[in-house]
Design a protein around this motif. Structure first.
Motif, PDB file in Angstrom:
ATOM      1  N   MET A   1      -9.290 154.026  38.084  1.00  0.00           N
ATOM      2  CA  MET A   1      -9.374 152.568  38.063  1.00  0.00           C
ATOM      3  C   MET A   1      -9.657 152.050  39.473  1.00  0.00           C
ATOM      4  O   MET A   1      -9.053 152.485  40.441  1.00  0.00           O
ATOM      5  CB  MET A   1      -8.062 151.981  37.526  1.00  0.00           C
ATOM      6  N   ASP A   2     -10.628 151.147  39.571  1.00  0.00           N
ATOM      7  CA  ASP A   2     -10.935 150.477  40.828  1.00  0.00           C
ATOM      8  C   ASP A   2     -10.807 148.976  40.591  1.00  0.00           C
ATOM      9  O   ASP A   2     -10.402 148.541  39.515  1.00  0.00           O
ATOM     10  CB  ASP A   2     -12.341 150.855  41.290  1.00  0.00           C
ATOM     11  N   PHE A   3     -11.159 148.179  41.576  1.00  0.00           N
ATOM     12  CA  PHE A   3     -11.104 146.733  41.380  1.00  0.00           C
ATOM     13  C   PHE A   3     -12.301 146.077  42.048  1.00  0.00           C
ATOM     14  O   PHE A   3     -12.839 146.578  43.027  1.00  0.00           O
ATOM     15  CB  PHE A   3      -9.799 146.139  41.927  1.00  0.00           C
ATOM     16  N   THR A   4     -12.724 144.955  41.488  1.00  0.00           N
ATOM     17  CA  THR A   4     -13.817 144.149  42.026  1.00  0.00           C
ATOM     18  C   THR A   4     -13.428 142.682  41.919  1.00  0.00           C
ATOM     19  O   THR A   4     -12.920 142.249  40.884  1.00  0.00           O
ATOM     20  CB  THR A   4     -15.114 144.386  41.225  1.00  0.00           C
ATOM     21  N   ILE A   5     -13.669 141.943  42.984  1.00  0.00           N
ATOM     22  CA  ILE A   5     -13.441 140.503  42.920  1.00  0.00           C
ATOM     23  C   ILE A   5     -14.462 139.899  41.968  1.00  0.00           C
ATOM     24  O   ILE A   5     -15.674 140.043  42.145  1.00  0.00           O
ATOM     25  CB  ILE A   5     -13.560 139.860  44.312  1.00  0.00           C
ATOM     26  N   ARG A   6     -13.972 139.241  40.947  1.00  0.00           N
ATOM     27  CA  ARG A   6     -14.824 138.708  39.887  1.00  0.00           C
ATOM     28  C   ARG A   6     -15.414 137.348  40.255  1.00  0.00           C
ATOM     29  O   ARG A   6     -16.575 137.071  39.972  1.00  0.00           O
ATOM     30  CB  ARG A   6     -13.979 138.603  38.611  1.00  0.00           C
ATOM     31  N   ARG A   7     -14.585 136.503  40.863  1.00  0.00           N
ATOM     32  CA  ARG A   7     -15.043 135.155  41.196  1.00  0.00           C
ATOM     33  C   ARG A   7     -13.991 134.473  42.062  1.00  0.00           C
ATOM     34  O   ARG A   7     -12.846 134.934  42.160  1.00  0.00           O
ATOM     35  CB  ARG A   7     -15.270 134.316  39.941  1.00  0.00           C
ATOM     36  N   ALA A   8     -14.393 133.359  42.681  1.00  0.00           N
ATOM     37  CA  ALA A   8     -13.440 132.497  43.354  1.00  0.00           C
ATOM     38  C   ALA A   8     -12.605 131.789  42.299  1.00  0.00           C
ATOM     39  O   ALA A   8     -13.105 131.454  41.222  1.00  0.00           O
ATOM     40  CB  ALA A   8     -14.172 131.483  44.230  1.00  0.00           C
ATOM     41  N   GLY A   9     -11.332 131.567  42.602  1.00  0.00           N
ATOM     42  CA  GLY A   9     -10.451 130.958  41.624  1.00  0.00           C
ATOM     43  C   GLY A   9     -10.130 129.512  41.937  1.00  0.00           C
ATOM     44  O   GLY A   9     -10.725 128.593  41.407  1.00  0.00           O
ATOM     45  N   HIS A  10      -9.163 129.289  42.836  1.00  0.00           N
ATOM     46  CA  HIS A  10      -8.724 127.935  43.126  1.00  0.00           C
ATOM     47  C   HIS A  10      -8.253 127.848  44.562  1.00  0.00           C
ATOM     48  O   HIS A  10      -8.056 128.850  45.242  1.00  0.00           O
ATOM     49  CB  HIS A  10      -7.587 127.516  42.186  1.00  0.00           C
ATOM     50  N   VAL A  11      -8.058 126.625  44.999  1.00  0.00           N
ATOM     51  CA  VAL A  11      -7.400 126.364  46.276  1.00  0.00           C
ATOM     52  C   VAL A  11      -6.241 125.420  46.005  1.00  0.00           C
ATOM     53  O   VAL A  11      -6.330 124.542  45.139  1.00  0.00           O
ATOM     54  CB  VAL A  11      -8.377 125.760  47.314  1.00  0.00           C
ATOM     55  N   VAL A  12      -5.125 125.666  46.679  1.00  0.00           N
ATOM     56  CA  VAL A  12      -3.971 124.773  46.603  1.00  0.00           C
ATOM     57  C   VAL A  12      -3.900 123.971  47.893  1.00  0.00           C
ATOM     58  O   VAL A  12      -3.915 124.539  48.988  1.00  0.00           O
ATOM     59  CB  VAL A  12      -2.662 125.559  46.400  1.00  0.00           C
ATOM     60  N   LEU A  13      -3.853 122.645  47.751  1.00  0.00           N
ATOM     61  CA  LEU A  13      -3.783 121.743  48.896  1.00  0.00           C
ATOM     62  C   LEU A  13      -2.438 121.038  48.921  1.00  0.00           C
ATOM     63  O   LEU A  13      -1.975 120.509  47.894  1.00  0.00           O
ATOM     64  CB  LEU A  13      -4.888 120.683  48.813  1.00  0.00           C
ATOM     65  N   ARG A  14      -1.805 121.027  50.088  1.00  0.00           N
ATOM     66  CA  ARG A  14      -0.621 120.195  50.323  1.00  0.00           C
ATOM     67  C   ARG A  14      -1.125 118.847  50.819  1.00  0.00           C
ATOM     68  O   ARG A  14      -1.843 118.781  51.828  1.00  0.00           O
ATOM     69  CB  ARG A  14       0.298 120.857  51.345  1.00  0.00           C
ATOM     70  N   VAL A  15      -0.781 117.796  50.110  1.00  0.00           N
ATOM     71  CA  VAL A  15      -1.342 116.478  50.399  1.00  0.00           C
ATOM     72  C   VAL A  15      -0.221 115.461  50.637  1.00  0.00           C
ATOM     73  O   VAL A  15       0.919 115.658  50.212  1.00  0.00           O
ATOM     74  CB  VAL A  15      -2.254 115.990  49.251  1.00  0.00           C
ATOM     75  N   THR A  16      -0.576 114.382  51.315  1.00  0.00           N
ATOM     76  CA  THR A  16       0.416 113.345  51.625  1.00  0.00           C
ATOM     77  C   THR A  16       0.742 112.491  50.407  1.00  0.00           C
ATOM     78  O   THR A  16       1.841 111.935  50.320  1.00  0.00           O
ATOM     79  CB  THR A  16      -0.087 112.437  52.755  1.00  0.00           C
ATOM     80  N   ASP A  17      -0.201 112.395  49.445  1.00  0.00           N
ATOM     81  CA  ASP A  17       0.016 111.566  48.255  1.00  0.00           C
ATOM     82  C   ASP A  17      -0.551 112.296  47.042  1.00  0.00           C
ATOM     83  O   ASP A  17      -1.718 112.123  46.688  1.00  0.00           O
ATOM     84  CB  ASP A  17      -0.662 110.205  48.434  1.00  0.00           C
ATOM     85  N   PRO A  18       0.256 113.155  46.388  1.00  0.00           N
ATOM     86  CA  PRO A  18      -0.277 113.953  45.272  1.00  0.00           C
ATOM     87  C   PRO A  18      -0.722 113.112  44.076  1.00  0.00           C
ATOM     88  O   PRO A  18      -1.644 113.505  43.368  1.00  0.00           O
ATOM     89  CB  PRO A  18       0.886 114.881  44.909  1.00  0.00           C
ATOM     90  N   ILE A  19      -0.092 111.969  43.842  1.00  0.00           N
ATOM     91  CA  ILE A  19      -0.498 111.120  42.712  1.00  0.00           C
ATOM     92  C   ILE A  19      -1.902 110.575  42.959  1.00  0.00           C
ATOM     93  O   ILE A  19      -2.769 110.612  42.071  1.00  0.00           O
ATOM     94  CB  ILE A  19       0.500 109.969  42.498  1.00  0.00           C
ATOM     95  N   ALA A  20      -2.147 110.074  44.182  1.00  0.00           N
ATOM     96  CA  ALA A  20      -3.477 109.557  44.509  1.00  0.00           C
ATOM     97  C   ALA A  20      -4.511 110.677  44.477  1.00  0.00           C
ATOM     98  O   ALA A  20      -5.637 110.473  44.007  1.00  0.00           O
ATOM     99  CB  ALA A  20      -3.467 108.887  45.882  1.00  0.00           C
TER     100      ALA A  20
END
Length: 284
Positions: A1-20
Protein backbone atom coordinates in the motif's frame (compact mmCIF):
# COMPACT_ATOMS: atom_id res chain seq x y z
CA UNK A 1 0.00 0.00 0.00
CA UNK A 2 1.22 3.48 -0.92
CA UNK A 3 -0.45 6.87 -0.77
CA UNK A 4 -1.10 9.75 -3.17
CA UNK A 5 -2.50 13.17 -2.43
CA UNK A 6 -5.84 13.16 -4.22
CA UNK A 7 -6.79 16.83 -3.99
CA UNK A 8 -6.73 19.96 -1.88
CA UNK A 9 -9.35 19.82 0.84
CA UNK A 10 -10.05 22.87 2.98
CA UNK A 11 -8.54 25.71 4.93
CA UNK A 12 -9.56 26.68 8.45
CA UNK A 13 -9.45 30.40 9.22
CA UNK A 14 -9.53 31.99 12.67
CA UNK A 15 -11.51 35.18 12.20
CA UNK A 16 -12.51 38.17 14.33
CA UNK A 17 -16.22 37.81 13.44
CA UNK A 18 -17.24 34.24 12.49
CA UNK A 19 -20.92 35.17 11.99
CA UNK A 20 -20.02 37.89 9.47
CA UNK A 21 -17.52 35.56 7.78
CA UNK A 22 -20.13 32.81 7.49
CA UNK A 23 -22.77 35.22 6.19
CA UNK A 24 -20.42 36.55 3.51
CA UNK A 25 -19.47 33.04 2.37
CA UNK A 26 -23.13 31.99 2.26
CA UNK A 27 -24.97 35.07 1.02
CA UNK A 28 -22.39 36.53 -1.36
CA UNK A 29 -20.16 33.65 -2.48
CA UNK A 30 -22.90 31.02 -2.30
CA UNK A 31 -21.33 28.34 -0.11
CA UNK A 32 -23.61 26.37 2.22
CA UNK A 33 -22.96 25.63 5.87
CA UNK A 34 -22.92 21.85 6.33
CA UNK A 35 -21.51 21.63 9.83
CA UNK A 36 -21.39 23.75 12.95
CA UNK A 37 -19.88 23.54 16.41
CA UNK A 38 -20.95 26.67 18.25
CA UNK A 39 -19.48 29.51 16.15
CA UNK A 40 -17.19 27.14 14.21
CA UNK A 41 -18.76 26.86 10.73
CA UNK A 42 -17.91 24.36 7.95
CA UNK A 43 -18.92 25.46 4.43
CA UNK A 44 -18.81 23.83 1.01
CA UNK A 45 -20.17 23.90 -2.53
CA UNK A 46 -20.32 20.08 -2.79
CA UNK A 47 -21.31 18.43 0.51
CA UNK A 48 -21.18 14.88 -0.85
CA UNK A 49 -17.79 15.01 -2.51
CA UNK A 50 -16.15 17.49 -0.11
CA UNK A 51 -17.76 17.99 3.31
CA UNK A 52 -16.15 21.39 3.78
CA UNK A 53 -14.03 23.56 1.50
CA UNK A 54 -13.55 26.35 4.03
CA UNK A 55 -14.18 26.66 7.75
CA UNK A 56 -14.23 29.72 9.97
CA UNK A 57 -13.90 29.87 13.72
CA UNK A 58 -13.36 32.62 16.27
CA UNK A 59 -9.90 33.60 17.42
CA UNK A 60 -9.15 35.25 20.73
CA UNK A 61 -9.26 39.01 21.36
CA UNK A 62 -5.85 40.60 21.01
CA UNK A 63 -4.37 37.96 18.70
CA UNK A 64 -2.22 39.09 15.78
CA UNK A 65 -4.07 39.82 12.55
CA UNK A 66 -2.81 38.44 9.21
CA UNK A 67 0.18 40.35 7.82
CA UNK A 68 0.56 40.76 4.05
CA UNK A 69 4.30 40.01 4.41
CA UNK A 70 3.98 36.94 6.62
CA UNK A 71 5.35 33.47 6.07
CA UNK A 72 2.50 31.01 5.51
CA UNK A 73 -0.79 31.39 3.68
CA UNK A 74 -0.88 33.86 0.79
CA UNK A 75 -4.28 32.77 -0.57
CA UNK A 76 -6.68 29.86 -0.93
CA UNK A 77 -7.90 29.26 -4.51
CA UNK A 78 -11.19 27.87 -5.82
CA UNK A 79 -11.88 26.80 -9.40
CA UNK A 80 -15.18 27.99 -10.86
CA UNK A 81 -17.00 26.06 -13.58
CA UNK A 82 -17.33 28.80 -16.21
CA UNK A 83 -16.33 32.37 -16.97
CA UNK A 84 -19.97 33.46 -16.57
CA UNK A 85 -20.06 31.90 -13.09
CA UNK A 86 -16.80 33.69 -12.27
CA UNK A 87 -18.29 37.02 -13.32
CA UNK A 88 -21.41 36.41 -11.23
CA UNK A 89 -19.34 35.79 -8.10
CA UNK A 90 -17.12 38.81 -8.84
CA UNK A 91 -20.09 41.11 -9.37
CA UNK A 92 -21.84 39.91 -6.19
CA UNK A 93 -18.67 40.61 -4.19
CA UNK A 94 -18.29 44.02 -5.83
CA UNK A 95 -21.87 44.93 -4.94
CA UNK A 96 -22.30 43.29 -1.54
CA UNK A 97 -18.80 42.54 -0.25
CA UNK A 98 -18.12 45.98 1.32
CA UNK A 99 -20.98 45.42 3.78
CA UNK A 100 -18.93 42.50 5.15
CA UNK A 101 -15.60 44.31 5.04
CA UNK A 102 -14.52 42.41 1.91
CA UNK A 103 -12.28 44.13 -0.64
CA UNK A 104 -11.65 43.19 -4.27
CA UNK A 105 -7.88 43.35 -4.79
CA UNK A 106 -7.29 42.61 -8.47
CA UNK A 107 -8.32 40.62 -11.52
CA UNK A 108 -5.84 38.44 -13.41
CA UNK A 109 -5.51 37.26 -17.00
CA UNK A 110 -3.21 34.24 -16.81
CA UNK A 111 -3.43 33.16 -20.41
CA UNK A 112 -5.12 29.82 -19.71
CA UNK A 113 -7.32 31.12 -16.88
CA UNK A 114 -9.18 34.23 -15.76
CA UNK A 115 -9.59 35.08 -12.10
CA UNK A 116 -9.71 37.54 -9.27
CA UNK A 117 -8.54 37.84 -5.67
CA UNK A 118 -10.39 39.41 -2.75
CA UNK A 119 -9.53 39.95 0.90
CA UNK A 120 -11.94 39.26 3.74
CA UNK A 121 -12.52 41.51 6.75
CA UNK A 122 -9.34 40.17 8.42
CA UNK A 123 -7.15 40.37 5.32
CA UNK A 124 -7.26 36.66 4.36
CA UNK A 125 -7.09 36.34 0.58
CA UNK A 126 -9.51 34.20 -1.44
CA UNK A 127 -8.88 33.53 -5.13
CA UNK A 128 -11.44 32.42 -7.72
CA UNK A 129 -10.65 31.45 -11.31
CA UNK A 130 -12.05 29.64 -14.33
CA UNK A 131 -10.16 27.83 -17.05
CA UNK A 132 -10.61 28.76 -20.69
CA UNK A 133 -12.00 26.17 -23.09
CA UNK A 134 -8.66 25.57 -24.81
CA UNK A 135 -6.94 25.13 -21.45
CA UNK A 136 -9.73 22.78 -20.37
CA UNK A 137 -9.06 20.59 -23.38
CA UNK A 138 -5.29 20.72 -22.95
CA UNK A 139 -5.37 19.79 -19.27
CA UNK A 140 -3.06 21.25 -16.66
CA UNK A 141 -0.98 24.28 -17.65
CA UNK A 142 1.06 26.79 -15.66
CA UNK A 143 -0.48 30.10 -14.67
CA UNK A 144 1.45 32.90 -16.40
CA UNK A 145 0.26 36.34 -15.40
CA UNK A 146 -0.41 38.53 -18.45
CA UNK A 147 -2.49 41.37 -17.04
CA UNK A 148 -6.01 42.16 -15.87
CA UNK A 149 -9.32 40.77 -17.12
CA UNK A 150 -12.67 42.56 -17.38
CA UNK A 151 -15.23 40.88 -15.12
CA UNK A 152 -17.71 43.77 -15.03
CA UNK A 153 -19.46 43.02 -18.34
CA UNK A 154 -23.08 41.87 -17.92
CA UNK A 155 -23.68 38.13 -17.89
CA UNK A 156 -26.15 37.48 -20.68
CA UNK A 157 -26.71 33.77 -20.10
CA UNK A 158 -29.16 32.90 -17.31
CA UNK A 159 -27.73 31.23 -14.22
CA UNK A 160 -28.15 27.45 -14.32
CA UNK A 161 -30.88 25.93 -12.17
CA UNK A 162 -29.62 24.46 -8.93
CA UNK A 163 -30.97 23.20 -5.67
CA UNK A 164 -32.37 25.91 -3.38
CA UNK A 165 -29.66 28.11 -1.83
CA UNK A 166 -26.92 26.47 -3.94
CA UNK A 167 -26.09 29.48 -6.06
CA UNK A 168 -22.37 29.00 -6.58
CA UNK A 169 -20.59 27.40 -9.54
CA UNK A 170 -17.45 26.39 -7.66
CA UNK A 171 -16.02 23.16 -9.00
CA UNK A 172 -13.41 22.36 -6.38
CA UNK A 173 -10.91 23.64 -3.88
CA UNK A 174 -7.95 24.23 -6.16
CA UNK A 175 -4.76 25.00 -4.25
CA UNK A 176 -3.26 26.87 -1.34
CA UNK A 177 -0.37 29.27 -1.87
CA UNK A 178 2.26 29.36 0.87
CA UNK A 179 5.11 31.83 1.29
CA UNK A 180 8.23 30.10 2.64
CA UNK A 181 11.40 31.22 4.41
CA UNK A 182 13.40 28.67 2.40
CA UNK A 183 11.71 27.62 -0.83
CA UNK A 184 14.13 24.73 -1.39
CA UNK A 185 13.56 23.31 2.09
CA UNK A 186 9.78 23.59 1.83
CA UNK A 187 9.73 22.06 -1.62
CA UNK A 188 11.89 19.15 -0.43
CA UNK A 189 9.61 18.66 2.57
CA UNK A 190 6.41 18.45 0.54
CA UNK A 191 7.97 16.31 -2.17
CA UNK A 192 9.51 13.82 0.26
CA UNK A 193 6.94 13.82 3.06
CA UNK A 194 3.74 14.01 0.98
CA UNK A 195 5.20 12.78 -2.34
CA UNK A 196 3.91 15.82 -4.20
CA UNK A 197 5.24 16.34 -7.72
CA UNK A 198 6.27 19.68 -9.31
CA UNK A 199 4.01 20.36 -12.29
CA UNK A 200 4.71 24.03 -13.11
CA UNK A 201 6.96 27.00 -12.40
CA UNK A 202 5.36 30.40 -12.95
CA UNK A 203 5.51 33.91 -11.51
CA UNK A 204 8.09 32.87 -8.93
CA UNK A 205 5.97 30.00 -7.66
CA UNK A 206 6.40 26.24 -7.76
CA UNK A 207 3.12 24.36 -8.26
CA UNK A 208 2.87 20.85 -6.79
CA UNK A 209 0.34 18.12 -7.55
CA UNK A 210 -0.37 14.63 -6.28
CA UNK A 211 0.72 13.03 -9.56
CA UNK A 212 2.71 14.11 -12.61
CA UNK A 213 0.46 16.15 -14.89
CA UNK A 214 -2.20 16.51 -12.20
CA UNK A 215 -3.96 19.63 -11.00
CA UNK A 216 -1.94 21.65 -8.46
CA UNK A 217 -2.88 21.28 -4.82
CA UNK A 218 -0.13 23.52 -3.42
CA UNK A 219 1.90 26.49 -4.65
CA UNK A 220 5.09 27.62 -2.91
CA UNK A 221 6.85 30.96 -3.19
CA UNK A 222 9.95 32.35 -1.47
CA UNK A 223 9.75 35.25 0.96
CA UNK A 224 11.83 38.30 0.08
CA UNK A 225 11.33 39.94 3.48
CA UNK A 226 13.82 38.86 6.14
CA UNK A 227 11.60 40.34 8.84
CA UNK A 228 8.37 38.65 7.74
CA UNK A 229 6.53 37.20 10.76
CA UNK A 230 6.26 33.43 11.12
CA UNK A 231 2.88 31.73 11.53
CA UNK A 232 1.75 31.01 15.08
CA UNK A 233 -1.25 28.68 14.69
CA UNK A 234 -3.96 29.05 17.33
CA UNK A 235 -2.32 32.28 18.50
CA UNK A 236 -3.20 34.46 15.50
CA UNK A 237 -6.08 35.27 13.22
CA UNK A 238 -5.81 33.76 9.74
CA UNK A 239 -4.91 30.25 8.67
CA UNK A 240 -5.08 27.67 11.44
CA UNK A 241 -4.46 24.71 9.12
CA UNK A 242 -5.14 23.42 5.63
CA UNK A 243 -5.90 19.91 4.44
CA UNK A 244 -5.12 17.58 1.58
CA UNK A 245 -7.08 14.40 0.91
CA UNK A 246 -5.93 10.85 0.24
CA UNK A 247 -8.21 8.23 -1.28
CA UNK A 248 -8.78 5.86 1.64
CA UNK A 249 -8.16 5.15 5.31
CA UNK A 250 -5.45 2.56 4.49
CA UNK A 251 -3.66 5.27 2.45
CA UNK A 252 -3.97 7.62 5.43
CA UNK A 253 -2.41 4.94 7.64
CA UNK A 254 0.43 4.56 5.14
CA UNK A 255 0.99 8.31 5.03
CA UNK A 256 1.03 8.44 8.84
CA UNK A 257 3.61 5.65 9.06
CA UNK A 258 5.68 7.30 6.33
CA UNK A 259 5.74 10.60 8.24
CA UNK A 260 6.69 8.85 11.48
CA UNK A 261 9.43 6.85 9.75
CA UNK A 262 10.97 10.07 8.40
CA UNK A 263 11.13 11.64 11.84
CA UNK A 264 8.15 13.97 11.45
CA UNK A 265 6.53 14.82 14.77
CA UNK A 266 2.84 14.10 14.18
CA UNK A 267 1.01 16.78 16.15
CA UNK A 268 -2.17 14.75 16.64
CA UNK A 269 -4.72 12.54 14.90
CA UNK A 270 -8.47 13.07 14.92
CA UNK A 271 -11.68 11.19 14.12
CA UNK A 272 -14.11 13.89 12.94
CA UNK A 273 -16.95 11.50 12.14
CA UNK A 274 -17.00 12.49 8.46
CA UNK A 275 -13.21 12.31 8.11
CA UNK A 276 -10.11 10.89 9.80
CA UNK A 277 -7.11 13.22 9.93
CA UNK A 278 -3.41 13.36 10.70
CA UNK A 279 -1.98 16.77 11.68
CA UNK A 280 1.67 17.80 11.42
CA UNK A 281 3.72 20.99 11.07
CA UNK A 282 5.81 21.97 8.04
CA UNK A 283 9.26 23.69 8.13
CA UNK A 284 7.65 27.12 8.72
Amino acid sequence: MDFTIRRAGHVVLRVTDPIAARDFLEKVIGFQTYGQEGTFFFLTAHPVSNHHMIAVRPGRPGERLPDARQIGMVSIAYEVNTFDELRRIYQRIKADGPAYGVTLLRTEDRGTTDGFICADHDGNQLEFYSRRAAAEAAGNAPFVLRGEVDLDAPVSAPAPERAPNLRVGIRRTSHLTLRCRDLGASRKFYEEMLRLVPVAEANGRTYLAGVAGGQPVLALEASTDAGAPLPTPKKMFGMEHFSMEVASFPELQTAYRHLKSRGIDVHHTMDHGVTNSVYFIDPD
